[in-house]
Design a protein around this motif. Structure first.
Motif, PDB file in Angstrom:
ATOM      1  N   ASP A   1      58.546  50.777  45.008  1.00  0.00           N
ATOM      2  CA  ASP A   1      59.121  51.712  45.978  1.00  0.00           C
ATOM      3  C   ASP A   1      58.138  52.127  47.069  1.00  0.00           C
ATOM      4  OD1 ASP A   1      57.407  53.243  44.519  1.00  0.00           O
ATOM      5  OD2 ASP A   1      58.889  54.674  43.791  1.00  0.00           O
ATOM      6  N   GLY A   2      56.933  51.535  47.043  1.00  0.00           N
ATOM      7  CA  GLY A   2      55.944  51.814  48.072  1.00  0.00           C
ATOM      8  C   GLY A   2      54.989  52.944  47.755  1.00  0.00           C
ATOM      9  N   THR A   3      55.218  53.674  46.663  1.00  0.00           N
ATOM     10  CA  THR A   3      54.303  54.764  46.292  1.00  0.00           C
ATOM     11  C   THR A   3      53.037  54.193  45.667  1.00  0.00           C
ATOM     12  OG1 THR A   3      55.408  54.983  44.144  1.00  0.00           O
ATOM     13  CG2 THR A   3      56.199  56.366  45.946  1.00  0.00           C
ATOM     14  N   GLU A   4      51.976  54.982  45.726  1.00  0.00           N
ATOM     15  CA  GLU A   4      50.678  54.512  45.252  1.00  0.00           C
ATOM     16  C   GLU A   4      50.666  54.353  43.732  1.00  0.00           C
ATOM     17  OE1 GLU A   4      45.916  55.767  45.512  1.00  0.00           O
ATOM     18  OE2 GLU A   4      47.487  56.991  46.461  1.00  0.00           O
ATOM     19  N   TRP A   5      50.038  53.278  43.266  1.00  0.00           N
ATOM     20  CA  TRP A   5      49.880  53.025  41.833  1.00  0.00           C
ATOM     21  C   TRP A   5      48.713  53.862  41.314  1.00  0.00           C
ATOM     22  CZ3 TRP A   5      52.865  50.651  38.393  1.00  0.00           C
ATOM     23  CH2 TRP A   5      52.334  50.346  37.145  1.00  0.00           C
ATOM     24  N   LYS A   6      48.964  54.685  40.300  1.00  0.00           N
ATOM     25  CA  LYS A   6      47.948  55.656  39.888  1.00  0.00           C
ATOM     26  C   LYS A   6      47.334  55.377  38.521  1.00  0.00           C
ATOM     27  CE  LYS A   6      51.399  58.915  38.035  1.00  0.00           C
ATOM     28  NZ  LYS A   6      51.884  60.305  38.078  1.00  0.00           N
ATOM     29  N   TRP A   7      47.650  54.215  37.897  1.00  0.00           N
ATOM     30  CA  TRP A   7      47.141  53.960  36.550  1.00  0.00           C
ATOM     31  C   TRP A   7      46.021  52.927  36.582  1.00  0.00           C
ATOM     32  CZ3 TRP A   7      49.150  57.793  34.191  1.00  0.00           C
ATOM     33  CH2 TRP A   7      50.452  58.183  34.430  1.00  0.00           C
ATOM     34  N   PRO A   8      44.784  53.336  36.405  1.00  0.00           N
ATOM     35  CA  PRO A   8      43.684  52.361  36.401  1.00  0.00           C
ATOM     36  C   PRO A   8      43.611  51.539  35.120  1.00  0.00           C
ATOM     37  CG  PRO A   8      42.828  54.562  35.960  1.00  0.00           C
ATOM     38  CD  PRO A   8      44.299  54.725  36.261  1.00  0.00           C
TER      39      PRO A   8
ATOM     40  N   PHE B   1      46.031  49.877  33.599  1.00  0.00           N
ATOM     41  CA  PHE B   1      46.838  48.662  33.662  1.00  0.00           C
ATOM     42  C   PHE B   1      47.369  48.517  35.082  1.00  0.00           C
ATOM     43  CE2 PHE B   1      49.833  52.010  32.828  1.00  0.00           C
ATOM     44  CZ  PHE B   1      51.033  51.640  33.392  1.00  0.00           C
ATOM     45  N   ARG B   2      47.803  47.299  35.421  1.00  0.00           N
ATOM     46  CA  ARG B   2      48.227  46.992  36.778  1.00  0.00           C
ATOM     47  C   ARG B   2      49.738  46.750  36.832  1.00  0.00           C
ATOM     48  NH1 ARG B   2      43.620  45.938  39.839  1.00  0.00           N
ATOM     49  NH2 ARG B   2      41.901  46.965  38.772  1.00  0.00           N
ATOM     50  N   PRO B   3      50.329  46.746  38.011  1.00  0.00           N
ATOM     51  CA  PRO B   3      51.784  46.555  38.104  1.00  0.00           C
ATOM     52  C   PRO B   3      52.269  45.266  37.462  1.00  0.00           C
ATOM     53  CG  PRO B   3      50.912  47.358  40.189  1.00  0.00           C
ATOM     54  CD  PRO B   3      49.728  47.067  39.321  1.00  0.00           C
ATOM     55  N   TRP B   4      51.461  44.204  37.520  1.00  0.00           N
ATOM     56  CA  TRP B   4      51.898  42.938  36.929  1.00  0.00           C
ATOM     57  C   TRP B   4      51.764  42.927  35.401  1.00  0.00           C
ATOM     58  CZ3 TRP B   4      48.131  43.347  40.743  1.00  0.00           C
ATOM     59  CH2 TRP B   4      46.796  43.366  40.301  1.00  0.00           C
ATOM     60  N   ASP B   5      51.209  43.977  34.822  1.00  0.00           N
ATOM     61  CA  ASP B   5      51.149  44.098  33.364  1.00  0.00           C
ATOM     62  C   ASP B   5      52.388  44.768  32.789  1.00  0.00           C
ATOM     63  OD1 ASP B   5      48.573  42.979  33.218  1.00  0.00           O
ATOM     64  OD2 ASP B   5      47.647  44.912  33.675  1.00  0.00           O
ATOM     65  N   THR B   6      53.229  45.311  33.637  1.00  0.00           N
ATOM     66  CA  THR B   6      54.402  46.030  33.151  1.00  0.00           C
ATOM     67  C   THR B   6      55.489  45.047  32.730  1.00  0.00           C
ATOM     68  OG1 THR B   6      55.424  46.194  35.341  1.00  0.00           O
ATOM     69  CG2 THR B   6      53.863  47.915  34.722  1.00  0.00           C
TER      70      THR B   6
ATOM     71  N   GLY C   1      30.504  42.274  47.927  1.00  0.00           N
ATOM     72  CA  GLY C   1      31.694  41.523  48.285  1.00  0.00           C
ATOM     73  C   GLY C   1      32.878  41.794  47.389  1.00  0.00           C
ATOM     74  N   ILE C   2      32.870  42.921  46.679  1.00  0.00           N
ATOM     75  CA  ILE C   2      33.959  43.284  45.775  1.00  0.00           C
ATOM     76  C   ILE C   2      34.594  44.564  46.287  1.00  0.00           C
ATOM     77  CG2 ILE C   2      34.567  43.969  43.428  1.00  0.00           C
ATOM     78  CD1 ILE C   2      32.214  42.308  42.435  1.00  0.00           C
ATOM     79  N   ASP C   3      35.901  44.544  46.388  1.00  0.00           N
ATOM     80  CA  ASP C   3      36.614  45.721  46.851  1.00  0.00           C
ATOM     81  C   ASP C   3      37.816  45.936  45.954  1.00  0.00           C
ATOM     82  OD1 ASP C   3      37.306  47.895  48.256  1.00  0.00           O
ATOM     83  OD2 ASP C   3      38.019  46.845  50.042  1.00  0.00           O
ATOM     84  N   THR C   4      38.110  47.174  45.626  1.00  0.00           N
ATOM     85  CA  THR C   4      39.264  47.500  44.792  1.00  0.00           C
ATOM     86  C   THR C   4      40.495  47.630  45.673  1.00  0.00           C
ATOM     87  OG1 THR C   4      37.842  48.705  43.252  1.00  0.00           O
ATOM     88  CG2 THR C   4      40.210  49.113  43.118  1.00  0.00           C
ATOM     89  N   PRO C   5      41.481  46.748  45.485  1.00  0.00           N
ATOM     90  CA  PRO C   5      42.659  46.820  46.350  1.00  0.00           C
ATOM     91  C   PRO C   5      43.490  48.057  46.049  1.00  0.00           C
ATOM     92  CG  PRO C   5      43.011  45.238  44.583  1.00  0.00           C
ATOM     93  CD  PRO C   5      41.582  45.681  44.479  1.00  0.00           C
ATOM     94  N   LYS C   6      44.156  48.543  47.046  1.00  0.00           N
ATOM     95  CA  LYS C   6      45.057  49.667  46.860  1.00  0.00           C
ATOM     96  C   LYS C   6      46.412  49.129  46.428  1.00  0.00           C
ATOM     97  CE  LYS C   6      46.984  53.739  49.159  1.00  0.00           C
ATOM     98  NZ  LYS C   6      47.046  54.522  50.411  1.00  0.00           N
ATOM     99  N   LEU C   7      46.821  49.462  45.212  1.00  0.00           N
ATOM    100  CA  LEU C   7      48.056  48.945  44.648  1.00  0.00           C
ATOM    101  C   LEU C   7      49.189  49.931  44.868  1.00  0.00           C
ATOM    102  CD1 LEU C   7      46.623  47.621  41.270  1.00  0.00           C
ATOM    103  CD2 LEU C   7      46.990  46.346  43.370  1.00  0.00           C
ATOM    104  N   VAL C   8      50.383  49.391  45.049  1.00  0.00           N
ATOM    105  CA  VAL C   8      51.564  50.226  45.238  1.00  0.00           C
ATOM    106  C   VAL C   8      52.673  49.739  44.315  1.00  0.00           C
ATOM    107  CG1 VAL C   8      51.028  50.830  47.620  1.00  0.00           C
ATOM    108  CG2 VAL C   8      52.366  48.777  47.143  1.00  0.00           C
ATOM    109  N   LYS C   9      53.582  50.636  43.996  1.00  0.00           N
ATOM    110  CA  LYS C   9      54.741  50.278  43.195  1.00  0.00           C
ATOM    111  C   LYS C   9      55.822  49.650  44.081  1.00  0.00           C
ATOM    112  CE  LYS C   9      55.302  54.373  41.191  1.00  0.00           C
ATOM    113  NZ  LYS C   9      55.786  55.384  40.211  1.00  0.00           N
TER     114      LYS C   9
END
Length: 333
Positions: free
Chosen positions: A98-105, A107-112, A88-96
């Protein structure tokens, strides 16, 4: 003679069972030559059920109709989709933004965040008490061999500095966490503040790894320094948290000084002002055309913030108060 005869009789009885061609029910367990495994001959029922189950799984895994895609396989040949559906665990696909894919495992966008570069980088805590003077002299004595070893190799110096600087926040946060559990009390937000400090220092390390790579003897030095410093700081924090935080405050002052020297060489052209690593641009929300100088500037601002937080924590203890009774400073994120 009798034992030899008994052995021959046993071989006559077991030979066909062990080495004869396999029966149809166990056809999935044969080798390419049609020889039945010995374990299957001895335990036919169990091996047959295993073979049947494997055959059913293989049949279910084959696509029907030719156009279906095979499930993506993880290590060991297992389906990733099956693992996700089971736990029941799924890794969400994160985007920046501008809509491009987030590529840093790491840290997450909300850590910036955007670093406060207006912070005073020249502040200094003047040691007045004996423990403060001891902490100050201890840190100063550690700086001398580091300057001799690295000289003007600032990026390599930063790598070693960050491997050590990320230790105190983790140790302090861990010990406060255990105290909170042990005494059934809240921490005033200091657990989170110290752990965020440790994570921020680790991100400094991840950034400078994009600038330079440590040599083997530098890795050996890090291994030794981290082992000694972790244990020393662990014991020191147990004995006197106010002294431990004061030491870190002075360490951060030296870090600010080191990055100021780094900036001087960048501005003078001694070190090439290369484009900023992509990880730094995303972590500190820097402009796309940011340079290495911009990265060092925000890192120095982070170190100045850590300096102020640790000196503040030490002052709380010197005033006879406890960290849990004084709210932790707001995060710089």
């Amino acid at each position: 003679m009798s034992s030899r005869m008994a052995g021959a009789a046993l071989l006559r009885h077991l030979g066909p069972r062990l080495f004869a061609a396999e029966p149809a029910v166990l056809s999935g367990l044969t080798s390419t030559k049609g020889v039945m495994p010995a374990a299957a001959r001895i335990l036919p029922a169990r091996m047959a059920s295993t073979a049947a189950e494997a055959a059913r799984e293989d049949a279910g895994a084959k696509p029907h109709g030719g156009g279906a895609e095979k499930p993506e396989e993880a290590a060991g040949g297992q389906s990733k989709k099956a693992i996700v559906s089971y736990w029941g665990i799924d890794t969400p696909k994160l985007v920046k933004a501008d809509g491009t894919e987030w590529k840093w495992p790491c840290f997450r966008p909300w850590d910036t965040y955007t670093s406060d570069t207006s912070i005073d980088v020249k502040k200094h805590h003047e040691p007045t008490t004996v423990p403060d003077k001891a902490a100050y002299m201890l840190v100063k004595s550690l700086r001398v061999p580091m300057d001799l070893f690295f000289q003007r190799r600032h990026a390599s110096h930063a790598l070693l500095l960050e491997t050590v600087a990320a230790v105190p926040g983790m140790v302090g946060g861990m010990l406060l966490h255990l105290r909170s559990l042990r005494r059934f009390e809240q921490s005033g937000g200091w657990i989170r503040a110290l752990l965020e400090e440790a994570e921020n220092e680790r991100m400094h390390l991840m950034t400078f790894l994009e600038v330079t790579q440590p040599r083997w003897w530098e890795r050996a030095l890090v291994l030794a320094a981290q082992g000694v410093f972790f244990n020393a700081y662990f014991v020191g924090y147990l004995v006197s948290p106010k002294f431990a935080h004061r030491v870190v405050g002075y360490l951060e002052e030296e870090a600010v000084h080191s990055y100021s020297e780094y900036l001087k060489d960048l501005e003078a052209g001694v070190i090439e002002n290369t484009p900023a690593p992509a990880i730094a641009i995303d972590y500190w929300r820097l402009p796309a055309d940011a340079k290495l100088k911009d990265v060092v500037t925000v890192v120095r601002a982070d170190e100045a913030h850590h300096r102020d937080v640790n000196h503040f924590a030490s002052d709380i203890h010197y005033q006879g108060m406890k960290l849990k009774d004084t709210p932790a400073p707001l995060s710089y994120h």
